[in-house]
Design an enzyme around this catalytic site. Structure first.
Site, mmCIF file in Angstrom:
data_model
loop_
_atom_site.group_PDB
_atom_site.id
_atom_site.type_symbol
_atom_site.label_atom_id
_atom_site.label_comp_id
_atom_site.label_asym_id
_atom_site.label_seq_id
_atom_site.Cartn_x
_atom_site.Cartn_y
_atom_site.Cartn_z
ATOM 1 N N LYS A 15 0.861 -1.187 0.000
ATOM 2 C CA LYS A 15 0.000 0.000 0.000
ATOM 3 C C LYS A 15 0.892 1.230 0.000
ATOM 4 C CE LYS A 15 -1.984 -1.487 3.631
ATOM 5 N NZ LYS A 15 -3.217 -1.473 4.413
ATOM 6 N N ARG A 16 0.292 2.364 -0.199
ATOM 7 C CA ARG A 16 1.014 3.627 -0.148
ATOM 8 C C ARG A 16 1.744 3.755 1.189
ATOM 9 N NH1 ARG A 16 -1.080 8.634 1.597
ATOM 10 N NH2 ARG A 16 -3.141 7.682 1.760
ATOM 11 N N LYS B 168 -0.311 4.169 8.260
ATOM 12 C CA LYS B 168 -0.519 2.787 7.808
ATOM 13 C C LYS B 168 0.430 1.809 8.504
ATOM 14 C CE LYS B 168 -2.254 4.308 3.286
ATOM 15 N NZ LYS B 168 -3.614 3.737 3.276
#
Length: 836
Positions: free
Chosen positions: A570-571, A576
């Protein structure tokens, strides 16, 4: 002579109608005709023969053959929409992360098998041609990929819909890894041209910037405003067909490219000033040059604002022009038009529609505002206040002076409306203008005030929007806010990405699940079938072997397909918490080094994702991942037990190989920070189990699959608030957890950067000395305990397989078809319009 154009049009129409009645080399789909069509395009479109044709020529010939078979349906779809005079959906998004189109179009048109057979008869392999197509990276991550999934679902559900965005010359950058660091390179997706798009120069539109406004009255005494002395740029549309799955609907994605109003100044050229001769062209075309220019500078901020207004202005004028072809007035505009704003980037559309209605069409302000509010819906995608668009008033007024006046007037009237209904502090928070040392325009507030619907993208996200981010607005307009949990298209993320699992599912369920994914529930009893579990495992291992080949080719690392593939792709962003995953790997590494008899379940940790070019901490986390990988992968003491891989240049086509191979999906964001997530849904749909916090759509995934099939850990949203309220001290967690202390100390000591021992001190400081904003240390122990539960479950092969099958069977709720049905029924008021 006066009837000549009509006669010609009638004759042409009859000729086209006759052509449509008979299959021909451009529309027939049998193997022989497809093969002949490919050969024709190779010769007549590419100008090549069997000796001179390159593999890229062959790719273009295949793409042209497929596009031919979309064209008739595309034209018929648009004719059907006009004849039906149906209400239409317009989806405005700064991002459309489309990926590759060839395989998707072949699947949706039902041409895949025949095209493969046609090419094999010529000694060609379709898979080799797939590899020639660049990813259309016109997006940064989940937002753009969601928009692409929505386009697929709208076409598959036969909804009259259009997408609008920007045709960036350079999309999301290509990522290289040099000495462990991310290096950005331009992504030249248009280098060889794009066979799927059709330029529409006849529909180009002027867009104005800068200048000033003149106020006066017309001959009837009405107040009028003119926007004058502007700099003009042209918006050139490029249309891409979006085919629904196995139906006749082909919708349109219209992307705008910026062009100069005057390409070339001959006077400057003749005077020898060659740079000045093309200066206007270069300045104008910068607007659609790059996805998300760096906005750390004033010039970068100005360019980004210009991008947002450019595509919004083009789209609003295009929508109005289409409406006014059929309807002479604008009173029924909201009955025929639904415009959805995908996040805050297109929020300037509210002011632009007001400008067009009031200044150009001379509607009274109140009536224009009614139309505006009834037309727009706004989807919010973030709970991070810093991610909400704010523009300095001075910058905004210089670039878009008339729009600033309109926003001021909207705000004046809005504040008058709410003064008696809210306390002064709430009124200040709701104002479209943020007062302070630098006055700013709050674009999210503009979108909320100017829309009839505001939706979040997961149940928890929407709850937090109402209770925190937009609480004052929810108190004022409680019926305006609603939830539309995100989804992903099963055609791209299961049927295309995982053909072997799709084949097994079809053998068990029969066809039809591709458009009714709730049918996957019928797989639940098969989770108890030993033969089916064996078949399911064989498919998963085949997918893992294919990913292992990619890892070997791109990274030179050999991985064991029988190891647990633990994946976080993911980014890169601190919330995150890729960093939390790295700390866990270091903990496992230190356990092995301290106790040679310690034998964890063999794991392959796979990371991928891009960091924004200016996001230094995220880039340092990438470096840390690669540094840990370098040490771990070369240590003979842990060989075969831990392998760490960072796959460069994460993109849609790579994701299509990763999701089907994953055993464990890492969804470990700080609770209350992820709006929804869609990678979690793609992993689930492909049979990966989730380890995650109660954040975003994780909450609903856990509800759907059952808590026994989900590895939960970490603080909840309420616990995060409570911890912060009483004062979070990361040093307390560091001192009382010996293993955590050893992990942080190992990174701080230079164990993974022996030549630069203090290389990762900024990461250590972020954890210990700068408040550990994302509560990495607070969740560390719970995360390690959950990972121990993962290892125990993986050792029980039959139990793990059953859990994986149930994840697939219970993934139907997370189809974008369900999401789009809810938008259509509950926000847009639009129903299916099948094309016969």
């Amino acid at each position: 002579m006066g009837n000549e154009p009509g006669k010609k049009a009638g004759a042409l129409g009859r000729a086209l109608e006759r052509a449509r009645e008979l299959p021909n080399s451009r529309t027939a789909t049998d193997v022989d005709t497809v093969r002949r069509a490919f050969a024709d395009h190779l010769q007549f479109s590419q100008g090549k023969d069997e000796h001179s044709a390159t593999i890229m020529d062959r790719y273009f010939a295949v793409a042209d053959t497929v596009r031919d078979r979309m064209m008739r349906r595309w034209i018929q779809t648009q004719q059907h929409y006009y004849r039906s005079d149906a209400k239409r959906i317009y989806y405005l998004s700064m991002e459309f992360l489309l990926g590759k189109a060839l395989e998707s179009n072949l699947l949706n048109l039902g041409l895949l098998d025949n095209m493969r057979e046609a090419l094999q008869g010529l000694g060609l392999e379709l898979d080799d041609l797939y590899a020639q197509e660049p990813d259309a990276g016109l997006g940064n991550g989940g937002l753009g990929r969601l928009a692409a999934c929505f386009l697929d679902s709208m076409a598959t559900l036969a909804l009259p819909a259009y997408g609008y965005g920007i045709r960036y010359e350079f999309g999301i950058f290509d990522q290289e890894i040099r000495d462990g660091w991310q290096v950005e390179r331009p992504e030249e997706w248009l280098r060889f041209g794009n066979p799927w798009e059709i330029p529409r120069p006849e529909h180009q539109l002027p867009v104005h910037f800068f200048g000033r406004t003149e106020h006066g009255t017309d001959e009837r005494g009405h107040h009028r405003v003119r926007w004058v002395d502007t700099r003009k740029v042209l918006g050139m549309p490029y249309d891409t067909p979006i085919a629904g799955y196995r139906n006749n609907t082909v919708n349109t994605l219209r992307l705008w490219r910026a062009r100069a109003s005057e390409e070339f100044d001959l006077g400057d050229f003749n005077r020898g000033d060659y740079l000045a001769a093309v200066e206007e062209k270069n300045v104008s075309e910068n607007i659609s040059k790059v996805l998300y220019p760096n906005d750390l500078t004033v010039m970068g901020k100005e360019l980004r604002l210009q991008q947002q207004y450019f595509f919004v202005a083009c789209s609003i004028h295009d929508i109005l022009e289409r409406h006014q072809k059929i309807h002479p007035g604008l009173d029924n505009f909201p009955d025929k038009v639904a415009i959805q704003l995908n996040d805050t980037h297109p929020a300037i559309a509210v002011a632009e529609l007001m400008r067009v209605l009031v200044d150009l069409n001379h509607l009274e302000w109140d009536r224009a505002w009614e139309i505006c509010r009834a037309t727009f819906g706004y989807t919010n995608h973030t709970l991070l206040p810093e991610a909400l668009e704010r523009w300095p008033v001075d910058l905004f007024g210089r670039v878009l002076p008339r729009h600033l006046e309109i926003i001021f007037e909207v705000n004046r009237r809005f504040l008058e409306e709410v003064k008696g209904k809210a306390d002064p502090a709430a009124v200040s928070r709701m104002s479209l203008i943020e007062e302070g040392p630098v006055r700013q325009v709050r674009m999210a507030n503009l979108a909320v005030v100017g829309s009839h619907s505001v939706n979040g993208v997961a149940a928890l996200h929407t709850q937090l929007l109402k209770s925190e981010l937009f609480h004052d607005f929810d108190v004022l307009w409680p019926t305006k806010f609603n939830n539309k949990t995100n989804g992903v298209t099963p055609r791209r993320w299961l049927l295309q990405a995982n053909p072997e699992l799709s084949r097994v599912i079809t053998e068990c369920l029969g066809p039809g699940w591709e458009t009714d994914i709730d049918e996957l529930r019928r797989l639940e009893p098969l989770a108890d079938d030993e033969a089916f579990r064996r078949q399911f495992r064989a498919v998963k291992r085949g997918n893992k072997e294919r990913l292992a080949e990619i890892i070997q080719r791109d990274n030179g690392i050999t991985v064991d397909p029988d190891s647990l593939f633990d994946v976080q792709v993911k980014r890169l962003h601190e919330y995150k918490r890729q960093l939390l995953a790295v700390l866990q790997i270091v903990a496992q590494y230190l356990r092995i080094k301290a106790d040679p008899t310690y034998a964890p379940v063999p794991r392959t940790y796979v990371f991928a994702g891009k960091a924004a070019p200016g996001y230094l901490m995220a880039k340092q986390v990438i470096k840390l991942i690669n540094a840990v990988a370098d040490v771990v992968n070369h240590d003979v003491d842990v060989r075969g037990r831990i392998t760490v891989v960072f796959l460069r240049n994460y993109r849609v086509s790579l994701a299509e190989r990763i999701f089907p191979a994953a055993d464990l999906s890492e969804q470990i964001s700080t609770a209350g920070k992820e709006a929804s997530g869609t990678g979690n849904m793609k992993f689930q749909m492909n049979g990966a189990l989730t380890i995650g916090t109660l954040d975003g759509a994780n909450v609903e995934i856990r509800e759907e699959v059952g808590p026994e099939n989900f590895f939960l850990f970490g603080l909840t949203v309420d616990q995060v608030k409570e911890l912060r309220k009483k004062g979070y001290d990361p040093w307390e967690f560091y001192r009382r957890d010996r293993e955590l202390k050893a992990v942080v100390d190992a990174i701080a000591s230079g164990m993974f950067s022996p030549r630069e021992p203090r290389l990762f001190q900024p990461i250590v400081d972020s954890l210990l000395n700068h408040g550990d904003t994302w509560l990495v240390l607070a969740d560390f122990r719970a995360y390690l305990d959950a990972q121990d539960q993962v290892s125990k479950a993986y050792l029980d092969v039959e139990r793990w397989t059953k859990m994986a099958i149930l994840n697939v069977a219970r993934s139907g709720r997370f189809s974008s078809d369900r999401t789009i049905r809810q938008y259509a029924e509950e926000i847009w008021g639009v129903g299916p319009l099948p094309v016969g």
